[in-house]
Motif scaffolding. Structure first.
Motif, mmCIF file in Angstrom:
data_model
loop_
_atom_site.group_PDB
_atom_site.id
_atom_site.type_symbol
_atom_site.label_atom_id
_atom_site.label_comp_id
_atom_site.label_asym_id
_atom_site.label_seq_id
_atom_site.Cartn_x
_atom_site.Cartn_y
_atom_site.Cartn_z
ATOM 1 N N VAL A 155 -17.042 32.244 -0.618
ATOM 2 C CA VAL A 155 -17.514 31.110 -0.233
ATOM 3 C C VAL A 155 -16.352 30.110 0.386
ATOM 4 C CG1 VAL A 155 -17.838 28.857 -1.522
ATOM 5 C CG2 VAL A 155 -18.870 30.877 -2.481
ATOM 6 N N ALA A 156 -15.203 30.245 0.100
ATOM 7 C CA ALA A 156 -14.366 29.457 0.873
ATOM 8 C C ALA A 156 -14.190 29.733 2.263
ATOM 9 C CB ALA A 156 -12.994 29.592 0.238
ATOM 10 N N LEU A 157 -14.389 31.156 2.572
ATOM 11 C CA LEU A 157 -14.261 31.888 4.056
ATOM 12 C C LEU A 157 -15.602 31.149 4.662
ATOM 13 C CD1 LEU A 157 -13.120 33.541 6.046
ATOM 14 C CD2 LEU A 157 -14.730 35.598 5.371
ATOM 15 N N PHE A 158 -16.540 31.270 4.004
ATOM 16 C CA PHE A 158 -17.995 30.796 4.861
ATOM 17 C C PHE A 158 -17.773 29.302 5.130
ATOM 18 C CE2 PHE A 158 -19.677 34.913 3.114
ATOM 19 C CZ PHE A 158 -20.085 35.421 4.535
ATOM 20 N N LEU A 159 -17.152 28.321 4.035
ATOM 21 C CA LEU A 159 -17.045 27.013 4.319
ATOM 22 C C LEU A 159 -15.965 26.733 5.443
ATOM 23 C CD1 LEU A 159 -17.238 25.454 0.841
ATOM 24 C CD2 LEU A 159 -18.455 24.902 2.861
ATOM 25 N N GLY A 160 -15.006 27.790 5.542
ATOM 26 C CA GLY A 160 -14.052 27.312 6.686
ATOM 27 C C GLY A 160 -14.670 27.611 8.026
ATOM 28 N N ILE A 161 -15.420 28.518 7.996
ATOM 29 C CA ILE A 161 -16.164 28.918 9.199
ATOM 30 C C ILE A 161 -17.000 27.768 9.851
ATOM 31 C CG2 ILE A 161 -17.882 30.506 10.794
ATOM 32 C CD1 ILE A 161 -16.778 32.877 8.705
ATOM 33 N N VAL A 162 -17.839 27.255 8.878
ATOM 34 C CA VAL A 162 -18.467 26.189 9.193
ATOM 35 C C VAL A 162 -17.934 25.094 9.516
ATOM 36 C CG1 VAL A 162 -20.379 24.396 8.206
ATOM 37 C CG2 VAL A 162 -20.609 26.751 7.588
ATOM 38 N N ILE A 163 -16.747 24.596 8.806
ATOM 39 C CA ILE A 163 -15.693 23.527 9.112
ATOM 40 C C ILE A 163 -15.254 23.635 10.510
ATOM 41 C CG2 ILE A 163 -13.959 22.472 8.532
ATOM 42 C CD1 ILE A 163 -14.299 22.713 5.664
ATOM 43 N N ILE A 164 -14.947 24.972 10.944
ATOM 44 C CA ILE A 164 -14.291 25.130 12.390
ATOM 45 C C ILE A 164 -15.536 25.119 13.363
ATOM 46 C CG2 ILE A 164 -13.519 26.833 13.902
ATOM 47 C CD1 ILE A 164 -11.914 27.982 11.383
ATOM 48 N N GLN A 165 -16.897 25.382 12.964
ATOM 49 C CA GLN A 165 -17.899 25.090 13.995
ATOM 50 C C GLN A 165 -18.188 23.551 14.067
ATOM 51 O OE1 GLN A 165 -21.474 26.828 12.506
ATOM 52 N NE2 GLN A 165 -22.578 26.611 14.459
ATOM 53 N N ALA A 166 -18.146 22.707 12.899
ATOM 54 C CA ALA A 166 -18.136 21.409 13.161
ATOM 55 C C ALA A 166 -17.036 20.845 13.746
ATOM 56 C CB ALA A 166 -18.396 20.699 11.809
ATOM 57 N N THR A 167 -15.815 21.349 13.788
ATOM 58 C CA THR A 167 -14.547 20.795 14.327
ATOM 59 C C THR A 167 -14.773 20.760 15.886
ATOM 60 O OG1 THR A 167 -13.167 21.186 12.441
ATOM 61 C CG2 THR A 167 -11.962 20.720 14.635
ATOM 62 N N LEU A 168 -15.513 22.004 16.356
ATOM 63 C CA LEU A 168 -15.395 22.469 17.777
ATOM 64 C C LEU A 168 -16.339 21.046 18.446
ATOM 65 C CD1 LEU A 168 -15.881 25.986 17.842
ATOM 66 C CD2 LEU A 168 -13.732 24.558 18.399
ATOM 67 N N THR A 169 -17.278 20.334 17.612
ATOM 68 C CA THR A 169 -18.173 19.550 18.071
ATOM 69 C C THR A 169 -17.615 18.366 18.544
ATOM 70 O OG1 THR A 169 -18.734 18.494 15.777
ATOM 71 C CG2 THR A 169 -20.240 20.434 16.963
ATOM 72 N N PHE A 170 -16.234 17.985 18.193
ATOM 73 C CA PHE A 170 -15.447 16.847 18.681
ATOM 74 C C PHE A 170 -15.180 17.056 20.143
ATOM 75 C CE2 PHE A 170 -13.896 16.541 13.981
ATOM 76 C CZ PHE A 170 -14.404 15.485 13.855
ATOM 77 N N TRP A 171 -15.351 18.233 20.785
ATOM 78 C CA TRP A 171 -15.050 18.402 22.275
ATOM 79 C C TRP A 171 -16.332 18.958 22.760
ATOM 80 C CZ3 TRP A 171 -11.426 20.158 18.426
ATOM 81 C CH2 TRP A 171 -10.091 19.845 18.556
ATOM 82 N N THR A 172 -17.214 19.562 22.019
ATOM 83 C CA THR A 172 -18.420 20.276 22.487
ATOM 84 C C THR A 172 -19.573 19.186 22.866
ATOM 85 O OG1 THR A 172 -19.026 21.370 20.819
ATOM 86 C CG2 THR A 172 -17.628 22.509 22.511
ATOM 87 N N ILE A 173 -19.646 18.380 21.521
ATOM 88 C CA ILE A 173 -20.878 17.420 21.366
ATOM 89 C C ILE A 173 -22.118 18.293 20.430
ATOM 90 C CG2 ILE A 173 -22.322 15.718 21.924
ATOM 91 C CD1 ILE A 173 -19.482 14.920 22.288
ATOM 92 N N GLU A 174 -22.476 19.316 21.424
ATOM 93 C CA GLU A 174 -23.464 20.266 20.640
ATOM 94 C C GLU A 174 -22.774 21.142 19.946
ATOM 95 O OE1 GLU A 174 -26.634 19.998 20.721
ATOM 96 O OE2 GLU A 174 -27.141 18.468 22.432
ATOM 97 N N SER A 175 -23.456 21.507 18.906
ATOM 98 C CA SER A 175 -22.952 22.817 18.048
ATOM 99 C C SER A 175 -23.046 23.988 18.793
ATOM 100 C CB SER A 175 -23.796 22.850 16.850
ATOM 101 O OG SER A 175 -23.361 23.961 15.924
ATOM 102 N N LEU A 176 -22.261 24.868 18.880
ATOM 103 C CA LEU A 176 -21.962 26.132 19.598
ATOM 104 C C LEU A 176 -22.886 27.216 18.687
ATOM 105 C CD1 LEU A 176 -18.319 26.041 20.785
ATOM 106 C CD2 LEU A 176 -20.456 25.353 22.188
#
Length: 264
Positions: A155-176
Protein backbone atom coordinates in the motif's frame (compact mmCIF):
# COMPACT_ATOMS: atom_id res chain seq x y z
CA UNK A 1 -4.65 13.92 16.78
CA UNK A 2 -6.42 16.90 15.28
CA UNK A 3 -5.17 15.87 11.83
CA UNK A 4 -6.56 12.36 12.33
CA UNK A 5 -9.91 13.83 13.35
CA UNK A 6 -9.95 16.11 10.31
CA UNK A 7 -9.07 13.21 8.03
CA UNK A 8 -11.92 11.21 9.56
CA UNK A 9 -14.27 14.10 8.75
CA UNK A 10 -12.99 14.19 5.17
CA UNK A 11 -13.65 10.47 4.77
CA UNK A 12 -17.11 10.73 6.34
CA UNK A 13 -18.09 13.46 3.87
CA UNK A 14 -16.65 11.42 0.99
CA UNK A 15 -18.69 8.38 2.01
CA UNK A 16 -21.91 10.39 2.23
CA UNK A 17 -21.39 11.97 -1.19
CA UNK A 18 -20.66 8.63 -2.89
CA UNK A 19 -23.71 6.98 -1.32
CA UNK A 20 -26.13 9.70 -2.45
CA UNK A 21 -26.88 7.63 -5.55
CA UNK A 22 -26.91 4.10 -4.18
CA UNK A 23 -27.86 2.36 -7.42
CA UNK A 24 -24.99 4.02 -9.27
CA UNK A 25 -22.59 3.12 -6.46
CA UNK A 26 -23.66 -0.53 -6.46
CA UNK A 27 -23.33 -0.80 -10.23
CA UNK A 28 -19.81 0.64 -10.11
CA UNK A 29 -18.88 -1.69 -7.25
CA UNK A 30 -20.16 -4.73 -9.14
CA UNK A 31 -18.40 -3.52 -12.28
CA UNK A 32 -15.03 -3.36 -10.52
CA UNK A 33 -15.68 -6.78 -9.02
CA UNK A 34 -16.48 -8.35 -12.39
CA UNK A 35 -13.46 -6.75 -14.08
CA UNK A 36 -11.10 -8.29 -11.54
CA UNK A 37 -12.92 -11.65 -11.73
CA UNK A 38 -12.32 -11.68 -15.49
CA UNK A 39 -8.69 -10.73 -14.83
CA UNK A 40 -8.19 -13.75 -12.57
CA UNK A 41 -10.06 -15.95 -15.04
CA UNK A 42 -7.30 -15.14 -17.54
CA UNK A 43 -4.69 -16.43 -15.07
CA UNK A 44 -6.76 -19.56 -14.47
CA UNK A 45 -7.02 -20.15 -18.24
CA UNK A 46 -3.24 -19.84 -18.54
CA UNK A 47 -2.67 -22.54 -15.92
CA UNK A 48 -5.46 -24.71 -17.35
CA UNK A 49 -3.53 -24.76 -20.61
CA UNK A 50 0.07 -25.06 -19.35
CA UNK A 51 -0.46 -26.49 -15.80
CA UNK A 52 2.41 -24.48 -14.31
CA UNK A 53 4.84 -21.62 -14.84
CA UNK A 54 8.22 -23.08 -14.04
CA UNK A 55 7.84 -24.50 -10.54
CA UNK A 56 4.84 -22.32 -9.71
CA UNK A 57 1.31 -23.72 -9.46
CA UNK A 58 -1.98 -21.81 -9.66
CA UNK A 59 -2.70 -21.67 -5.88
CA UNK A 60 0.79 -20.22 -5.29
CA UNK A 61 0.40 -17.55 -7.95
CA UNK A 62 -3.10 -16.85 -6.59
CA UNK A 63 -1.50 -15.74 -3.31
CA UNK A 64 0.54 -13.09 -5.14
CA UNK A 65 -2.55 -12.06 -7.08
CA UNK A 66 -4.73 -11.74 -3.97
CA UNK A 67 -2.28 -9.79 -1.80
CA UNK A 68 -1.25 -7.36 -4.53
CA UNK A 69 -4.85 -6.64 -5.53
CA UNK A 70 -6.11 -5.91 -2.02
CA UNK A 71 -3.05 -3.70 -1.55
CA UNK A 72 -3.56 -1.79 -4.79
CA UNK A 73 -7.30 -1.43 -4.17
CA UNK A 74 -6.54 0.17 -0.79
CA UNK A 75 -3.83 2.47 -2.17
CA UNK A 76 -6.04 3.45 -5.12
CA UNK A 77 -8.91 4.32 -2.78
CA UNK A 78 -6.65 6.39 -0.50
CA UNK A 79 -4.70 8.21 -3.22
CA UNK A 80 -7.50 9.30 -5.55
CA UNK A 81 -6.84 12.96 -4.72
CA UNK A 82 -3.23 12.70 -5.91
CA UNK A 83 -4.38 10.89 -9.04
CA UNK A 84 -6.47 13.98 -9.90
CA UNK A 85 -3.67 16.43 -9.08
CA UNK A 86 -3.36 17.66 -12.67
CA UNK A 87 -6.87 19.12 -12.44
CA UNK A 88 -5.90 21.12 -9.34
CA UNK A 89 -2.88 22.48 -11.22
CA UNK A 90 -4.67 23.36 -14.46
CA UNK A 91 -7.64 25.03 -12.75
CA UNK A 92 -5.57 26.83 -10.14
CA UNK A 93 -7.45 25.03 -7.35
CA UNK A 94 -4.18 24.05 -5.69
CA UNK A 95 -3.99 27.67 -4.47
CA UNK A 96 -6.95 26.97 -2.17
CA UNK A 97 -5.14 24.03 -0.61
CA UNK A 98 -2.07 26.16 0.08
CA UNK A 99 -4.15 28.83 1.80
CA UNK A 100 -5.60 26.39 4.33
CA UNK A 101 -3.73 25.81 7.61
CA UNK A 102 -3.30 22.10 6.97
CA UNK A 103 -0.86 19.96 5.01
CA UNK A 104 -1.64 19.63 1.30
CA UNK A 105 -0.90 15.90 1.63
CA UNK A 106 -3.65 15.54 4.24
CA UNK A 107 -6.11 17.51 2.12
CA UNK A 108 -5.44 15.48 -1.02
CA UNK A 109 -5.70 12.19 0.89
CA UNK A 110 -9.06 13.38 2.18
CA UNK A 111 -10.37 14.52 -1.21
CA UNK A 112 -12.02 11.17 -1.87
CA UNK A 113 -11.89 7.68 -0.41
CA UNK A 114 -13.14 5.67 -3.41
CA UNK A 115 -15.61 3.16 -2.03
CA UNK A 116 -16.14 1.36 -5.34
CA UNK A 117 -12.63 -0.11 -4.93
CA UNK A 118 -14.23 -2.44 -2.37
CA UNK A 119 -15.18 -4.68 -5.31
CA UNK A 120 -11.53 -5.22 -6.25
CA UNK A 121 -10.52 -5.57 -2.60
CA UNK A 122 -13.18 -8.22 -1.92
CA UNK A 123 -12.27 -10.26 -4.99
CA UNK A 124 -8.56 -10.16 -4.13
CA UNK A 125 -9.30 -11.14 -0.53
CA UNK A 126 -11.37 -14.14 -1.64
CA UNK A 127 -8.58 -15.31 -3.97
CA UNK A 128 -6.01 -14.92 -1.18
CA UNK A 129 -8.14 -16.94 1.28
CA UNK A 130 -8.69 -19.64 -1.37
CA UNK A 131 -4.94 -19.83 -1.97
CA UNK A 132 -4.06 -20.12 1.73
CA UNK A 133 -6.76 -22.75 2.24
CA UNK A 134 -5.76 -24.80 -0.80
CA UNK A 135 -2.08 -24.73 0.20
CA UNK A 136 -2.92 -25.58 3.83
CA UNK A 137 -1.01 -22.58 5.15
CA UNK A 138 -1.53 -22.30 8.91
CA UNK A 139 -1.98 -18.75 10.19
CA UNK A 140 0.58 -18.49 12.98
CA UNK A 141 2.24 -15.25 14.12
CA UNK A 142 5.01 -15.50 11.51
CA UNK A 143 2.59 -15.94 8.61
CA UNK A 144 0.33 -13.13 9.86
CA UNK A 145 3.39 -10.86 10.15
CA UNK A 146 4.53 -11.66 6.60
CA UNK A 147 1.07 -11.14 5.09
CA UNK A 148 0.40 -7.99 7.10
CA UNK A 149 3.83 -6.50 6.37
CA UNK A 150 3.44 -7.29 2.68
CA UNK A 151 0.04 -5.60 2.62
CA UNK A 152 1.22 -2.45 4.43
CA UNK A 153 4.44 -2.23 2.42
CA UNK A 154 2.58 -2.66 -0.89
CA UNK A 155 0.00 0.00 0.00
CA UNK A 156 2.81 2.40 0.93
CA UNK A 157 4.68 1.63 -2.30
CA UNK A 158 1.70 2.25 -4.58
CA UNK A 159 0.82 5.42 -2.67
CA UNK A 160 4.40 6.57 -3.14
CA UNK A 161 4.23 5.99 -6.89
CA UNK A 162 0.97 7.98 -7.13
CA UNK A 163 2.49 10.82 -5.10
CA UNK A 164 5.55 10.93 -7.38
CA UNK A 165 3.23 11.02 -10.40
CA UNK A 166 1.35 13.92 -8.80
CA UNK A 167 4.62 15.70 -7.96
CA UNK A 168 5.69 15.66 -11.61
CA UNK A 169 2.61 17.72 -12.52
CA UNK A 170 4.19 20.74 -10.82
CA UNK A 171 6.46 20.85 -13.88
CA UNK A 172 4.46 19.02 -16.56
CA UNK A 173 0.94 20.33 -15.72
CA UNK A 174 -0.61 17.29 -17.39
CA UNK A 175 -0.41 13.91 -15.68
CA UNK A 176 2.21 11.70 -17.32
CA UNK A 177 0.56 8.50 -18.54
CA UNK A 178 3.95 6.79 -18.61
CA UNK A 179 3.76 6.61 -14.80
CA UNK A 180 0.93 4.09 -15.22
CA UNK A 181 3.67 1.66 -16.26
CA UNK A 182 4.68 1.65 -12.59
CA UNK A 183 1.16 1.65 -11.10
CA UNK A 184 -1.08 -0.57 -13.22
CA UNK A 185 1.97 -2.19 -14.83
CA UNK A 186 3.37 -2.85 -11.38
CA UNK A 187 0.14 -4.58 -10.37
CA UNK A 188 0.24 -6.81 -13.44
CA UNK A 189 3.90 -7.61 -12.75
CA UNK A 190 3.43 -8.43 -9.06
CA UNK A 191 0.51 -10.77 -9.76
CA UNK A 192 3.15 -13.32 -10.75
CA UNK A 193 6.31 -14.32 -8.82
CA UNK A 194 9.19 -11.99 -9.63
CA UNK A 195 11.50 -14.96 -10.16
CA UNK A 196 9.90 -15.81 -13.52
CA UNK A 197 11.14 -12.58 -15.13
CA UNK A 198 14.50 -11.68 -16.69
CA UNK A 199 17.36 -10.71 -14.38
CA UNK A 200 17.39 -7.00 -15.28
CA UNK A 201 13.63 -6.83 -14.75
CA UNK A 202 13.96 -8.43 -11.31
CA UNK A 203 16.69 -5.97 -10.35
CA UNK A 204 14.66 -2.94 -11.48
CA UNK A 205 11.63 -4.00 -9.42
CA UNK A 206 13.82 -4.76 -6.42
CA UNK A 207 16.35 -1.91 -6.21
CA UNK A 208 14.59 0.94 -8.07
CA UNK A 209 10.91 0.24 -7.49
CA UNK A 210 10.96 -2.19 -4.52
CA UNK A 211 7.99 -4.23 -5.68
CA UNK A 212 9.85 -7.47 -5.05
CA UNK A 213 10.68 -6.38 -1.50
CA UNK A 214 7.05 -5.71 -0.56
CA UNK A 215 5.43 -8.71 -2.24
CA UNK A 216 7.77 -11.35 -3.66
CA UNK A 217 10.15 -11.99 -0.75
CA UNK A 218 7.59 -12.09 2.10
CA UNK A 219 5.12 -14.21 0.12
CA UNK A 220 7.82 -16.68 -0.90
CA UNK A 221 8.53 -17.05 2.83
CA UNK A 222 4.81 -17.68 3.43
CA UNK A 223 4.89 -20.43 0.82
CA UNK A 224 8.09 -21.90 2.29
CA UNK A 225 9.86 -22.01 -1.06
CA UNK A 226 13.65 -21.84 -1.42
CA UNK A 227 15.05 -18.37 -2.01
CA UNK A 228 18.54 -16.90 -2.35
CA UNK A 229 18.13 -14.26 0.39
CA UNK A 230 18.19 -14.93 4.17
CA UNK A 231 14.83 -15.63 5.81
CA UNK A 232 15.16 -12.63 8.13
CA UNK A 233 15.31 -10.38 5.05
CA UNK A 234 11.86 -11.62 3.98
CA UNK A 235 10.44 -10.41 7.29
CA UNK A 236 11.97 -6.94 6.98
CA UNK A 237 11.92 -6.30 3.22
CA UNK A 238 8.33 -4.88 3.13
CA UNK A 239 9.65 -1.87 5.06
CA UNK A 240 11.18 -0.78 1.74
CA UNK A 241 7.66 0.28 0.71
CA UNK A 242 7.43 2.65 3.68
CA UNK A 243 10.88 4.06 2.90
CA UNK A 244 9.77 4.59 -0.71
CA UNK A 245 6.68 6.46 0.51
CA UNK A 246 8.78 8.71 2.76
CA UNK A 247 11.07 9.54 -0.18
CA UNK A 248 8.00 10.32 -2.31
CA UNK A 249 6.68 12.69 0.37
CA UNK A 250 10.07 14.42 0.48
CA UNK A 251 9.96 14.88 -3.30
CA UNK A 252 6.42 16.27 -2.92
CA UNK A 253 7.70 18.97 -0.55
CA UNK A 254 10.37 19.90 -3.08
CA UNK A 255 7.78 20.01 -5.88
CA UNK A 256 5.54 22.36 -3.89
CA UNK A 257 8.31 24.96 -3.85
CA UNK A 258 8.24 25.06 -7.65
CA UNK A 259 4.47 25.48 -7.93
CA UNK A 260 3.35 28.47 -9.99
CA UNK A 261 -0.28 29.53 -9.93
CA UNK A 262 -2.30 29.92 -13.13
CA UNK A 263 -2.12 33.70 -12.72
CA UNK A 264 -5.88 34.03 -13.20
Amino acid sequence: MNNFYLYGRYISISFKSQLQYKASFLLQLVGHLLITVIDFFGIWALFARFNSIGTWQLPEVALFYGVINISFATADALGRGFDSMWRFIKNGDFDRLLLRPRSTVLQLLGTEFTLKRIGRFFQGFVVMVWSLTTLNVKLNLQIIWLLGASFIGSVALFLGIVIIQATLTFWTIESLEIMNVLTYGGVETAQYPLGIYNKWFQQFFTFVIPLGCVSYFPLVAVLGKDILVPLWFCYLSPMAGIVFLLVALKLWKIGEKYYCSTGS
